[in-house]
Design a protein around this motif. Structure first.
Motif, PDB file in Angstrom:
ATOM      1  N   SER A  42       0.730  -1.353  -0.113  1.00  0.00           N
ATOM      2  CA  SER A  42      -0.041  -0.193   0.096  1.00  0.00           C
ATOM      3  C   SER A  42       0.976   1.248  -0.187  1.00  0.00           C
ATOM      4  CB  SER A  42      -1.065   0.002   1.113  1.00  0.00           C
ATOM      5  OG  SER A  42      -0.205  -0.134   2.436  1.00  0.00           O
ATOM      6  N   LEU A  91      -4.048   6.405   2.877  1.00  0.00           N
ATOM      7  CA  LEU A  91      -4.886   5.007   3.561  1.00  0.00           C
ATOM      8  C   LEU A  91      -5.984   5.132   4.211  1.00  0.00           C
ATOM      9  CD1 LEU A  91      -3.988   2.196   4.422  1.00  0.00           C
ATOM     10  CD2 LEU A  91      -2.874   3.115   6.370  1.00  0.00           C
ATOM     11  N   LYS A 150      -8.372   5.179   1.257  1.00  0.00           N
ATOM     12  CA  LYS A 150      -8.527   4.066   0.546  1.00  0.00           C
ATOM     13  C   LYS A 150      -9.363   3.037   1.342  1.00  0.00           C
ATOM     14  CE  LYS A 150      -5.699   0.133  -1.135  1.00  0.00           C
ATOM     15  NZ  LYS A 150      -4.491  -0.576  -1.385  1.00  0.00           N
TER      16      LYS A 150
END
Length: 377
Positions: free
Chosen positions: A289, A314, A317
């Protein structure tokens, strides 16, 4: 493009009325899923809020370019609170009552987060607050944390210092309810891990008394001081401590903005300060990631990303993934159920698991501020 220009392209970041995307990204025409955020974009710690927003906005724009959520675009409505609790309360009321957002996302600053969660508008709503930038555990329901707790951050810092042979520590914490709760949570975690509670002292509310507090701390002869407070009191105390003892180990948590800290106290005084971080360094991590984020960031920005950029990306997402799983009507109960089904495990011990409690991540790392303003992990 740099982050400041990117923010200027996003009209909502300053007006609260609209958001423009990255150059060349197409947006679907269906009814949007609206995400509301109150964040510090103009106060003394604005670089932390701006970086978090930039990372999140990047993810939402990339998702929209790929078709959104079942053809519905994500619309990020953001209001600037300047780091002021009263403005954060007003912003959350506007987002919930006037803008009718579907979900709240990523508030910043402990004082602002606590005030917003205790506000009448939030209490009357059924909306979920996802991924606030805080390690404190607030009593409010409908809050889902992505990051580790302050207790875990302090435990990681003390483990690092102990590994360097240091034994005498003092924790200097904000005298607010949130600061005291964070201190107590840290002590409880240290006890659970078989570690003794270090010395602790509450910081004065009046910044003019910070020199007195520093003298009181140094009279206890600690080898290291861990500061559990926001950026401004941390900077003021660090400056007083290091003016009296330049070689003292000074540490702080991830709620501190390293850019603002260095600007306030100067490069020389900031050099060597240890900070905890709750996401891997996107420039050094082998996590998939992190690589994905770096590639997306480098495609649109001409500067190095920060940990706050990555944390925002993050969080966005994980929210996007949960919205996709929640189905065509992703209200708060469906979103919460979808979040609880998310589990990932990546290199360096970094794990995401929303099903194990209120906090999905317990990752903590430490970095050191270098003289040139860079950090060393």
């Amino acid at each position: 493009m740099n982050r400041r220009r990117f923010l200027k392209r996003s009209a909502l970041a300053f007006s609260g009325l609209a958001v423009t995307g990255l150059p060349g990204l197409a947006h679907a025409q269906a009814t949007p899923i609206t995400i509301g955020q109150s964040v510090d974009l103009s106060g003394p710690t604005q670089s932390l809020g701006r970086d978090y927003f930039s990372g999140a906005k990047l993810c939402f724009d990339v998702s929209n370019a790929a078709g959104g959520i079942g053809g519905r675009p994500l619309r990020l409505l953001q209001l600037d609170d300047g780091g002021q609790a009263a403005r954060a309360v007003a912003n959350v009321a506007r987002l919930l009552n006037q803008e009718r957002v579907d979900h709240l996302f990523g508030l910043t600053g402990d004082a602002c987060i606590a005030a917003a969660l205790n506000s009448p508008a939030f209490a009357r709503s059924d909306k979920l607050l996802f991924a606030p930038m805080s390690g404190a555990d607030y009593a409010a329901e409908r809050v889902v944390y992505l990051r580790a707790s302050y207790g875990e951050e302090i435990a990681a810092i003390l483990a690092t210092l102990s590994g360097a042979g240091l034994k005498a520590f003092t924790i200097a914490h904000a005298g607010t309810a949130a600061g005291i709760a964070a201190r107590d949570a840290a002590f409880a975690l240290l006890k659970k891990r078989g570690l003794g509670a270090p010395d602790a002292i509450a910081l004065p509310a009046d910044p003019r008394q910070m020199g007195v507090a520093a003298s009181g701390i140094l009279n206890r002869r600690p080898q290291a001081v861990v500061i559990l407070a926001d950026t401004i009191p941390t900077a003021l105390l660090a400056r007083e401590l290091r003016s009296r003892n330049p070689g003292l180990f000074v540490c702080a948590t991830s709620c501190v903005d390293p850019t603002a800290l260095r600007q306030i106290i100067g490069a020389q005084t900031a050099t060597g300060i240890v900070l905890s971080r709750v996401v891997p360094d996107p420039l050094r991590s082998a996590a998939p990631s992190a690589r994905e984020f770096s590639q997306a960031f480098n495609r649109y920005f001409d500067e190095a990303p920060s940990c706050a950029n990555f944390e925002g990306y993050l969080a966005a997402k994980l929210l996007v993934n949960a919205l996709r799983k929640a189905g065509p009507n992703p209200d708060s109960p469906r979103l919460l159920a979808a979040l609880h089904s998310q589990k990932t495990s990546e290199p360096a011990g970094w794990k995401i698991d929303f099903g194990s409690g209120r906090r999905a991540s317990h990752f903590v790392d430490t970095i050191v501020i270098r003289r040139n303003g860079d950090t060393l992990g």
